[in-house]
Design an enzyme around this catalytic site. Structure first.
Site, PDB file in Angstrom:
ATOM      1  CB  CYS A 117      -0.831  -0.074   1.311  1.00 47.05           C
ATOM      2  SG  CYS A 117      -1.967   1.435   1.205  1.00 47.05           S
ATOM      3  CB  CYS A 118       3.913   2.210   2.025  1.00 50.74           C
ATOM      4  SG  CYS A 118       3.259   2.504   3.716  1.00 50.74           S
ATOM      5  CB  CYS A 155      -2.358   6.643   5.758  1.00 49.28           C
ATOM      6  SG  CYS A 155      -1.320   6.861   4.272  1.00 49.28           S
ATOM      7  CB  CYS A 182       6.201   4.821   4.298  1.00 47.65           C
ATOM      8  SG  CYS A 182       7.276   6.478   4.016  1.00 47.65           S
ATOM      9  CB  CYS A 186      -1.567   2.745   8.766  1.00 47.84           C
ATOM     10  SG  CYS A 186      -2.048   1.514   7.563  1.00 47.84           S
TER      11      CYS A 186
END
Length: 252
Positions: free
Chosen positions: A131-132, A212, A238, A215
């Site tokens: 995702c990062c 985010c 990240c 998270c």
């Protein structure tokens, strides 16, 4: 320090920095306070084409205020992962206006990459690294593609993984500048108070480090300031501060 100090208007493709250049800059500015250092590197063109990368988190106002005081035309890059707290977006707009930042960029994830790799927007829940990579690392890599250097808000005290941060580092032939690397929490708090800087609205609610929304969780007293980031995962960064390994794609 030939690369770092040469006249930039004589260069067609931009400076290519080496570790020797970073070492020379660290030596030149040893013991020099942050604001005079920033004014010197900007005025003398030592960094080539540069920009600040800011998360607009709880400590970001200090670096942004210093950079704006040194040269308000220096671009500021914000990566909007499309998973940010609304409070962070409002704080970004407030600081840009308050500090007179003249060139604020916002970059977002590639829409095609999101559609192909995170269609439901839930990749954070089972693959936070992936995702990062999609939402933060790749957009920032695009934004940095035309830069000779970039300015980071990292500080050594934030985490055990951020110890011994030099002011100037070499990162794949690009300079990475950490003006606040040796600052401690008391220094930041004193600067906030001295200049009456606005605080991130979530800080008082127990969020000393904010990324985010899915998270980021509150941090308990005595925990590492970044303990609320990716809680429950073996993950502390990240990816934007992790250099690529030899033979590895520098983005993913």
């Amino acid at each position: 320090m030939a690369n770092a100090l040469r006249k930039l208007d004589m260069i067609d493709v931009g400076p290519v920095f080496t570790q020797k250049d970073a070492d020379a800059l660290n030596a030149r500015f040893a013991g020099v306070e942050t604001l005079p250092m920033l004014r010197a590197v900007f005025a003398e063109g030592m960094l080539g084409k540069t920009a600040v990368v800011s998360s607009f988190g709880t400590e970001s106002a200090v670096l942004l205020h210093l950079v704006a005081a040194a040269d308000p035309s220096i671009p500021v890059i914000f990566v909007d992962t499309l998973k940010m707290f609304p409070e962070t977006l409002a704080y970004r707009d407030r600081l840009v206006a308050a500090f007179g930042i003249e060139n604020s960029w916002t970059v977002e994830p590639d829409a095609l990459a999101l559609a192909a790799q995170d269609e439901k927007g839930l990749r954070w829940s089972y693959d936070p690294d992936g995702c990062c990579a999609i939402r933060k690392v790749e957009p920032l890599a695009r934004a940095k593609a035309g830069l000779d250097s970039w300015i980071s808000g990292r500080k050594a005290f934030q985490s055990s993984t951020r110890q011994n941060i030099a002011r100037f580092e070499n990162e794949d032939c690009r300079l990475k500048v950490n003006p606040l690397g040796d600052w401690v929490k008391a220094d930041l708090d004193a600067y906030f108070d001295e200049h009456a800087l606005p605080r991130h609205p979530l800080e008082a609610d127990g969020y000393p480090s904010i990324g985010c929304q899915p998270c980021t969780s509150k941090v308990q007293p005595g925990e590492d300031p970044r303990a609320g980031r990716w809680r429950g995962w073996d993950k502390v960064e990240c990816g934007i501060h992790e250099p690529a390994k030899p033979g590895e794609d520098p983005i993913f």
